[in-house]
Write an enzyme that holds these catalytic residues in place. Structure first.
Site, PDB file in Angstrom:
ATOM      1  N   GLY A  29      56.452 -48.740  40.545  1.00 33.50           N
ATOM      2  CA  GLY A  29      56.404 -47.605  39.634  1.00 33.50           C
ATOM      3  C   GLY A  29      55.312 -47.669  38.591  1.00 33.50           C
ATOM      4  O   GLY A  29      55.050 -46.693  37.902  1.00 33.50           O
ATOM      5  N   CYS A 245      67.697 -22.209  59.297  1.00 30.43           N
ATOM      6  CA  CYS A 245      66.329 -21.815  59.639  1.00 30.43           C
ATOM      7  C   CYS A 245      66.377 -20.699  60.692  1.00 30.43           C
ATOM      8  O   CYS A 245      67.055 -20.835  61.708  1.00 30.43           O
ATOM      9  CB  CYS A 245      65.595 -23.037  60.175  1.00 30.43           C
ATOM     10  SG  CYS A 245      63.998 -22.672  60.922  1.00 30.43           S
ATOM     11  N   CYS A 248      64.761 -22.363  64.144  1.00 24.77           N
ATOM     12  CA  CYS A 248      65.424 -23.389  64.950  1.00 24.77           C
ATOM     13  C   CYS A 248      66.923 -23.454  64.699  1.00 24.77           C
ATOM     14  O   CYS A 248      67.645 -24.147  65.398  1.00 24.77           O
ATOM     15  CB  CYS A 248      64.800 -24.755  64.686  1.00 24.77           C
ATOM     16  SG  CYS A 248      65.266 -25.476  63.101  1.00 24.77           S
ATOM     17  N   CYS A 270      62.560 -23.875  58.209  1.00 30.33           N
ATOM     18  CA  CYS A 270      62.318 -25.282  57.879  1.00 30.33           C
ATOM     19  C   CYS A 270      60.927 -25.412  57.267  1.00 30.33           C
ATOM     20  O   CYS A 270      59.963 -24.874  57.801  1.00 30.33           O
ATOM     21  CB  CYS A 270      62.329 -26.158  59.128  1.00 30.33           C
ATOM     22  SG  CYS A 270      63.913 -26.305  59.930  1.00 30.33           S
ATOM     23  N   CYS A 276      61.168 -28.751  62.610  1.00 32.83           N
ATOM     24  CA  CYS A 276      61.577 -27.468  63.175  1.00 32.83           C
ATOM     25  C   CYS A 276      61.278 -27.457  64.675  1.00 32.83           C
ATOM     26  O   CYS A 276      62.142 -27.102  65.494  1.00 32.83           O
ATOM     27  CB  CYS A 276      60.830 -26.345  62.458  1.00 32.83           C
ATOM     28  SG  CYS A 276      61.510 -24.704  62.722  1.00 32.83           S
TER      29      CYS A 276
END
Ligand SMILES: Nc1ncnc2c1ncn2[C@@H]1O[C@H](COP(=O)(O)OP(=O)(O)OP(=O)(O)O)[C@@H](O)[C@H]1O
Ligand SMILES: [Mg+2]
Ligand SMILES: [Zn+2]
Lengths: 295, 276
Positions: A29, A245, A248, A270, A276
């Site tokens: 970090g 979606c 899909c 998606c 997808c």
């Protein structure tokens, strides 16, 4: 392209990026400064991520580049062809599971990453504290002491005004119990994927000349209150039903919202185009999916 | 009585300094400006003790070094010389030997500061409640409902309407801003509070109400306080003991009643006489 200049950068520049990367991994970090090089594209177009990719990818390895979840957007295509051109001997793919190294802007793939994969995120603003402290010297002190009270005050004020935390992207996230990072403009949806990720995640800011890391299996906690926990986006419709979606049918992925130009209706798709496609493949059989991918 | 703070030989000099600075400044020379090198001897050789539940007044004319002394103790400015020991929960801290993180922890959690200018003590970009929240968050309170509750009780204690806690400080009157500053300073129940001219510039009736509040806090919480003022009335009302400063030096100190009734230093005598 000159074979001796595999990866566009000279060897010294690549070594510097690798050294910064090692330090970033050693101090999860922490924003490690490095002397970000001029690249043949404007800073702000992913040059931080690009330098990481160029310094880390090797011959025979497979690369995937995405922008907002898509392999086909102009930015992703440009970056991918630049890397292909300057790194002879690498392969490219659009399939998450085939990639050794994934360079991405704004998304982490839906498909969980593995230990042998590396994710490089492009970062415009590396310092989560920049919204509350203008001076970099003072930000360094705050980071050093892990004093993120002013970020928490922003969350407090958010809850006061809107009864919830409204940050949608760049959600401040504490790594390994100390440094809070700006995880780049990924949606909240992707923040939990940072936590205990099997894959190494590297973040590169070209303009701000910083590299930082979420090493494998490292704690990543989004800042929140004990009684107002962090939440990802809610994709329920007005009936409380999870939206899916239109392409899909997946109802467990991060969805982008579109207005259907024919009907004027809101539709959802998606955001991760490879995901997808693979959902479709599973339903339609492999041959049809290849047609979809090609057409 | 329990000692809370022991200050010895505290000095603060602005400028590059020279060996003559301290010898050629002070009340005797009627200046705090070194004639050799031009440095400002803002405070020199300030020593005192502060006990639990006590209010110590620091009085003196403008530029005499009152704020400087307090700023050094609150770590707003590093001192040039001297020591200060803080006794808290069985520990003793040499304030000027602590590293920055330790100093900030004490300032955030164990000290409170109220400035004359509310812009120094409050963040004007966040709400009144947010200002209090900030101090609690610095002390690792991370429960939103608890923070709200604590902010409401602090604001009602300092007589700011809880309904107004989500407003920005700029919406408040000067007196209200001071009340919010006091609430913020009290957020962590600090045993030591610094108050620098907190009533200066306010209407007399508002001043009286805030002075009452300060006395009430002292009586209820046994908080030790250092009250800086150039106002003899504030000293008379609040301070158990008083230091009188001039040109950076303490010229007189003792029980407030004694100083007011029988001032020893000619300067204090004039000050007391003019206030009668
Ligand atoms: N940052 C600085 N640089 C140089 N001189 C300073 C600085 N801060 C304060 N001084 C000087 O130090 C002296 C003491 O200032 P200080 O603010 O402590 O006085 P004060 O007693 O609080 O006065 P007032 O009643 O006006 O607030 C003054 O001569 C002042 O001009
Ligand atoms: Mg002053
Ligand atoms: Zn001098």
């Amino acid at each position: 392209m000159n074979q001796e200049h595999f990866g566009f950068l000279d060897e010294y520049a690549k070594k510097e990026v690798r050294r910064a990367t090692l330090k970033a991994v050693a101090i999860p970090g922490y924003q490690v400064p490095y002397s970000s090089r001029e690249m043949p594209m404007g800073r702000g177009f992913g040059t931080g991520g690009l330098q990481l990719t160029l310094a880390l990818i090797g011959r025979g390895e497979t690369l995937k580049v995405i922008d907002q979840g898509s392999d086909d957007s102009v930015n992703a295509v440009n970056l991918r062809s630049f890397i292909e051109m300057t790194c002879p001997g690498i392969h490219t793919t659009i399939r998450t599971e085939q990639a050794d190294l994934i360079q991405s802007r704004h998304r982490i793939p839906e498909k969980p990453l593995r230990e042998d994969q590396l994710l490089v995120l492009q970062v415009p603003y590396p310092d989560a504290l920049v919204v509350v402290e203008a001076s970099e010297d003072r930000r360094k002190l705050l980071h050093g002491e892990a004093d993120y009270s002013r970020l928490l005050v922003k969350l407090y004020e958010d809850i006061v005004k809107f009864s919830e935390i409204t940050i949608s992207h760049r959600y401040p996230t504490r790594i390994n119990g100390h440094y809070v990072i700006d995880p780049s403009p990924i949606p909240r949806w992707d923040v939990p994927k940072l936590h205990n990720s099997p894959a190494l995640i590297l973040l590169g800011a070209g303009r701000e000349k910083k590299i930082y890391a979420v090493p494998p299996y490292t704690q990543a906690e989004p800042l929140a209150f004990e009684d107002v926990p962090f939440r990802v986006e809610d994709f329920s419709d007005e009936h409380g039903q999870r939206r899916s979606c239109v392409r899909c049918g997946c109802n467990s992925s991060f969805l982008d919202e579109y207005v259907d130009s024919a009907t004027g209706e809101q539709v959802y798709r998606c955001s991760d185009s490879d995901w997808c496609n693979q959902q479709l493949e599973q339903q339609q059989g492999v041959e049809q999916a290849v047609e979809v991918a090609n057409g | 009585m329990d000692e809370v703070l022991s200050v010895r030989g505290l000095s603060k000099r602005y400028g590059q300094g020279c060996p003559a600075c301290y010898e050629l400044t002070g009340p005797r020379f009627e200046t705090n400006l070194c004639p050799r090198c031009g440095s400002v001897v803002a405070a020199h050789d300030v020593s005192f003790s502060l006990y639990q539940g006590e209010i110590l007044g620091i009085m003196g004319e403008s530029g005499s070094g009152k704020s400087t002394a307090v700023k050094c103790l609150y770590f707003d400015e590093p001192p040039s010389a001297g020591s200060a020991e803080f006794f808290d929960q069985g520990e003793a801290y040499q304030l000027f030997d602590l590293n920055n993180a330790q100093q900030r922890r004490l300032a955030n959690q164990r000290f409170g500061m109220v400035y004359q200018n509310p812009h120094l003590g409050l963040n004007f970009d966040i709400s009144a409640g947010g200002n209090i929240a900030e101090r609690l968050l610095m002390s690792n309170v991370d429960n939103y409902a608890q923070i709200r509750q604590r902010a409401i009780s602090l604001l009602s204690r300092t007589e700011v309407l809880a309904e107004r806690m989500d407003e920005m400080p700029r919406n408040f009157s000067g007196g209200m801003q001071q009340r919010v500053q006091i609430a913020k300073a009290l957020a962590t129940n600090p045993p030591l509070l610094f108050l620098d001219e907190v009533t200066t510039g306010l209407d007399l009736s508002v001043q009286a109400a805030i002075l009452d509040l300060i006395l009430e806090i002292q009586q209820q919480s046994r908080t030790s306080m250092i009250v800086v003022t150039h106002d003899l009335g504030v000293i008379r009302l609040l301070a158990d003991r008083t230091l009188v400063m001039k040109y950076g030096r303490v010229i007189e100190s003792g029980l407030t009643d004694q100083i007011l009734e029988d001032p020893q230093h000619a300067y204090t005598q004039r000050l007391v006489a003019s206030a009668l």
